[in-house]
Design a protein around this motif. Structure first.
Motif, PDB file in Angstrom:
ATOM      1  N   THR A 191       0.915  -1.099  -0.140  1.00  0.00           N
ATOM      2  CA  THR A 191      -0.160   0.069   0.157  1.00  0.00           C
ATOM      3  C   THR A 191       0.925   1.194   0.196  1.00  0.00           C
ATOM      4  O   THR A 191       0.637   2.257  -0.656  1.00  0.00           O
ATOM      5  N   ALA A 192       1.901   1.258   0.786  1.00  0.00           N
ATOM      6  CA  ALA A 192       2.753   2.306   0.890  1.00  0.00           C
ATOM      7  C   ALA A 192       3.604   2.648  -0.499  1.00  0.00           C
ATOM      8  O   ALA A 192       3.521   3.740  -1.174  1.00  0.00           O
ATOM      9  N   VAL A 193       3.807   1.423  -1.213  1.00  0.00           N
ATOM     10  CA  VAL A 193       4.520   1.727  -2.754  1.00  0.00           C
ATOM     11  C   VAL A 193       3.549   2.291  -3.377  1.00  0.00           C
ATOM     12  O   VAL A 193       3.898   3.300  -4.272  1.00  0.00           O
ATOM     13  N   ARG A 194       2.154   1.980  -3.672  1.00  0.00           N
ATOM     14  CA  ARG A 194       1.064   2.258  -4.656  1.00  0.00           C
ATOM     15  C   ARG A 194       0.876   3.909  -4.196  1.00  0.00           C
ATOM     16  O   ARG A 194       0.900   4.481  -5.277  1.00  0.00           O
ATOM     17  N   ASP A 195       0.898   4.252  -2.916  1.00  0.00           N
ATOM     18  CA  ASP A 195       0.458   5.541  -2.635  1.00  0.00           C
ATOM     19  C   ASP A 195       1.872   6.387  -2.944  1.00  0.00           C
ATOM     20  O   ASP A 195       1.714   7.527  -3.717  1.00  0.00           O
ATOM     21  N   ALA A 196       3.072   6.031  -2.855  1.00  0.00           N
ATOM     22  CA  ALA A 196       4.190   6.803  -3.320  1.00  0.00           C
ATOM     23  C   ALA A 196       4.388   6.773  -4.631  1.00  0.00           C
ATOM     24  O   ALA A 196       4.634   7.914  -5.621  1.00  0.00           O
ATOM     25  N   VAL A 197       4.099   5.692  -5.521  1.00  0.00           N
ATOM     26  CA  VAL A 197       4.022   5.578  -7.011  1.00  0.00           C
ATOM     27  C   VAL A 197       3.011   6.697  -7.498  1.00  0.00           C
ATOM     28  O   VAL A 197       3.466   7.195  -8.562  1.00  0.00           O
ATOM     29  N   ALA A 198       1.864   6.500  -7.040  1.00  0.00           N
ATOM     30  CA  ALA A 198       0.636   7.472  -7.463  1.00  0.00           C
ATOM     31  C   ALA A 198       1.237   9.062  -7.080  1.00  0.00           C
ATOM     32  O   ALA A 198       0.893  10.022  -8.112  1.00  0.00           O
ATOM     33  N   ALA A 199       1.800   9.255  -6.278  1.00  0.00           N
ATOM     34  CA  ALA A 199       2.394  10.561  -5.913  1.00  0.00           C
ATOM     35  C   ALA A 199       3.372  11.125  -6.814  1.00  0.00           C
ATOM     36  O   ALA A 199       3.643  12.595  -7.099  1.00  0.00           O
ATOM     37  N   SER A 200       4.044  10.211  -7.384  1.00  0.00           N
ATOM     38  CA  SER A 200       5.189  10.343  -8.278  1.00  0.00           C
ATOM     39  C   SER A 200       4.952  10.626  -9.669  1.00  0.00           C
ATOM     40  O   SER A 200       5.605  10.910 -10.446  1.00  0.00           O
ATOM     41  N   TRP A 201       3.756  10.464 -10.059  1.00  0.00           N
ATOM     42  CA  TRP A 201       3.214  10.513 -11.419  1.00  0.00           C
ATOM     43  C   TRP A 201       3.563  11.841 -12.177  1.00  0.00           C
ATOM     44  O   TRP A 201       3.911  11.996 -13.256  1.00  0.00           O
ATOM     45  N   ASP A 202       3.390  12.872 -11.283  1.00  0.00           N
ATOM     46  CA  ASP A 202       3.553  14.111 -12.071  1.00  0.00           C
ATOM     47  C   ASP A 202       4.919  14.387 -12.302  1.00  0.00           C
ATOM     48  O   ASP A 202       5.230  14.823 -13.285  1.00  0.00           O
ATOM     49  N   GLU A 203       5.812  14.051 -11.184  1.00  0.00           N
ATOM     50  CA  GLU A 203       7.214  14.149 -11.248  1.00  0.00           C
ATOM     51  C   GLU A 203       7.643  13.474 -12.416  1.00  0.00           C
ATOM     52  O   GLU A 203       8.710  13.570 -12.979  1.00  0.00           O
ATOM     53  N   GLY A 204       7.114  12.029 -12.558  1.00  0.00           N
ATOM     54  CA  GLY A 204       7.636  11.270 -13.468  1.00  0.00           C
ATOM     55  C   GLY A 204       6.982  10.990 -14.663  1.00  0.00           C
ATOM     56  O   GLY A 204       6.973  10.237 -15.232  1.00  0.00           O
ATOM     57  N   ALA A 205       6.324  12.093 -15.137  1.00  0.00           N
ATOM     58  CA  ALA A 205       5.627  11.959 -16.492  1.00  0.00           C
ATOM     59  C   ALA A 205       6.255  11.652 -17.612  1.00  0.00           C
ATOM     60  O   ALA A 205       5.707  10.996 -18.419  1.00  0.00           O
ATOM     61  N   ARG A 206       7.680  12.059 -17.678  1.00  0.00           N
ATOM     62  CA  ARG A 206       8.468  11.715 -18.696  1.00  0.00           C
ATOM     63  C   ARG A 206       8.992  10.269 -18.619  1.00  0.00           C
ATOM     64  O   ARG A 206       9.914  10.069 -19.457  1.00  0.00           O
ATOM     65  N   HIS A 207       8.695   9.669 -17.849  1.00  0.00           N
ATOM     66  CA  HIS A 207       9.256   7.987 -17.166  1.00  0.00           C
ATOM     67  C   HIS A 207       8.337   7.051 -17.400  1.00  0.00           C
ATOM     68  O   HIS A 207       6.864   7.614 -17.012  1.00  0.00           O
ATOM     69  N   HIS A 208       8.587   5.978 -17.091  1.00  0.00           N
ATOM     70  CA  HIS A 208       7.637   4.708 -17.011  1.00  0.00           C
ATOM     71  C   HIS A 208       7.798   4.276 -15.742  1.00  0.00           C
ATOM     72  O   HIS A 208       8.688   3.493 -15.335  1.00  0.00           O
ATOM     73  N   VAL A 209       6.855   4.609 -14.767  1.00  0.00           N
ATOM     74  CA  VAL A 209       7.104   4.213 -13.396  1.00  0.00           C
ATOM     75  C   VAL A 209       6.238   2.942 -13.051  1.00  0.00           C
ATOM     76  O   VAL A 209       5.114   3.005 -13.597  1.00  0.00           O
ATOM     77  N   VAL A 210       6.699   2.157 -12.794  1.00  0.00           N
ATOM     78  CA  VAL A 210       6.157   0.488 -12.946  1.00  0.00           C
ATOM     79  C   VAL A 210       6.446  -0.140 -11.393  1.00  0.00           C
ATOM     80  O   VAL A 210       7.405   0.263 -10.680  1.00  0.00           O
ATOM     81  N   ALA A 211       5.410  -0.718 -10.867  1.00  0.00           N
ATOM     82  CA  ALA A 211       5.405  -1.435  -9.585  1.00  0.00           C
ATOM     83  C   ALA A 211       5.296  -2.905  -9.746  1.00  0.00           C
ATOM     84  O   ALA A 211       4.240  -3.297 -10.269  1.00  0.00           O
ATOM     85  N   ASN A 212       6.198  -3.647  -9.412  1.00  0.00           N
ATOM     86  CA  ASN A 212       6.195  -5.090  -9.437  1.00  0.00           C
ATOM     87  C   ASN A 212       6.118  -5.558  -7.750  1.00  0.00           C
ATOM     88  O   ASN A 212       7.130  -5.673  -7.223  1.00  0.00           O
ATOM     89  N   LEU A 213       5.055  -5.881  -7.521  1.00  0.00           N
ATOM     90  CA  LEU A 213       4.591  -6.326  -6.114  1.00  0.00           C
ATOM     91  C   LEU A 213       4.255  -7.736  -5.810  1.00  0.00           C
ATOM     92  O   LEU A 213       3.595  -8.294  -6.774  1.00  0.00           O
ATOM     93  N   GLU A 214       5.003  -8.249  -4.781  1.00  0.00           N
ATOM     94  CA  GLU A 214       4.551  -9.654  -4.227  1.00  0.00           C
ATOM     95  C   GLU A 214       3.408  -9.515  -4.116  1.00  0.00           C
ATOM     96  O   GLU A 214       2.622  -8.569  -3.254  1.00  0.00           O
ATOM     97  N   ALA A 215       2.305 -10.676  -4.261  1.00  0.00           N
ATOM     98  CA  ALA A 215       1.067 -10.630  -3.999  1.00  0.00           C
ATOM     99  C   ALA A 215       0.625 -10.314  -2.549  1.00  0.00           C
ATOM    100  O   ALA A 215      -0.139  -9.583  -2.158  1.00  0.00           O
TER     101      ALA A 215
END
Length: 344
Positions: A191-215
């Motif tokens: 959950t912490a990772v998903r929140d941090a990734v969502a918050a980084s979308w504006d900053e990483g608009a020119r990058h492809h930010v992906v999350a590979n999470l253990e289920a």
């Protein structure tokens, strides 16, 4: 005189007399002491002195200051050697403490200098922007609304940059001194990772930010907001460090007794020899290609302090091709609660 060497607490002076002097000294010291005493027997000099580790009867170590002086016969030949010993263990320990304290003071002074260098550069850069655009707006003979908004936006960005630096400085001081307010609960790091990734979308608009999470991850005990801050710091650095269009990946996995989070970038990678500096405070160099990653030099130290406060550790690996992987671990909630976290 051998009878002076009762530091091994022999049962009688007869047992001490005749025993080799070398047996009373630490194995690392024996060769040097024997060489010095050999100078006396060869007549090269008439006195030597030294400070060496010696052994008690229980084989514990003490420090001795010793002097050896030759006594000659009427014919001028060497008759015997007088050795005097003084227990200097307390003095030696005091000297060690003094040296350690001096090293700490020197390190603090170095950190202060590095801090002033970093902060002065960051503040000066922002202030130059504020001053420059303010002067343009002030001295312009005519200024349309679009230009005014452009100048105001640049001034606003630099002022916001100053505010963020001040916030980071205060955060680092609070966290490193364990004075930060912690809200401890059971946390799912996915959950912490998903929140941090969502918050980084504006900053990483020119990058492809992906999350590979253990289920399924075991829960950890910690402050959700602070752990999100750690992930956000690592993501922000990875985005700044990576070329446009590249992928920045954050992953989670279960390790024995802990959960590990990894942030992987495809930048130029960290230079050799930078391990000790990377998580240290206030590191900045205008000629250093990693400066754009470290920014004000405060983000990674904050991340380190938060992770260690939770009983975890943080480190990075260089990739064989290009880029870096930053990792940190947090103990699972089933394990013992870190002492420093329990006190908060």
């Amino acid at each position: 005189r051998q009878r002076q060497m009762c530091i091994r607490d022999r049962s009688s002076a007869d047992e001490v007399a005749g025993s080799p002097i070398s047996s009373y000294f630490h194995s690392d010291e024996r060769a040097g002491v024997i060489d010095q005493l050999g100078l006396l027997s060869r007549g090269s000099i008439d006195a030597v002195a030294g400070e060496s580790r010696a052994l008690r009867s229980d084989l514990s170590t003490i420090w001795l200051h010793w002097t050896a002086t030759t006594v000659t016969s009427k014919q001028g030949e060497l008759d015997y050697i007088v050795l005097m010993f003084e227990d200097t263990t307390a003095k030696h320990q005091a000297d060690v403490v003094t040296t350690r304290n001096l090293n700490v003071l020197e390190r603090l002074n170095r950190l202060k200098t590095e801090f002033l260098t970093t902060v002065s550069h960051e503040f000066r850069t922002a202030l130059v922007g504020i001053q420059g655009f303010s002067e343009l707006a002030r001295d312009a003979e005519s200024l349309d609304l679009g230009e005014a908004r452009l100048f105001a936006n640049e001034v606003y960005k630099d002022a916001r940059r100053l505010s963020q630096i001040l916030d980071k400085m205060l955060d680092l001081d609070r966290v490193s001194g364990s004075r930060t307010l912690m809200h401890i609960s059971l946390v799912n790091l996915n959950t912490a990772v998903r929140d941090a990734v969502a918050a980084s979308w504006d900053e990483g608009a020119r990058h492809h930010v992906v999350a590979n999470l253990e289920a399924i991850l075991p829960m950890v005990r910690g402050d959700m907001a602070k752990l999100c801050q750690v992930i956000s710091i690592l993501l922000s650095n990875a985005i700044r460090f990576s070329p446009d269009g590249s992928e920045v990946a954050v992953s989670s996995r279960t390790e024995p007794g802990c959960v590990q989070i990894t942030v992987k970038d495809h930048g130029v990678g960290m230079p050799a020899g930078f391990d000790d500096q990377l998580f240290g405070r206030f590191r900045w160099s205008a000629d250093n290609p990693t400066t754009k990653v470290l920014g004000s030099g405060l983000g990674l130290p904050i991340a380190r302090e938060i992770v260690e406060l939770h009983g975890g550790r943080i480190w990075f690996d260089r990739l064989a091709g290009a880029g870096s992987e930053f990792h940190f671990t947090i103990p699972t909630a089933t394990g013992p609660t870190p002492a420093n976290l329990a006190q908060v």
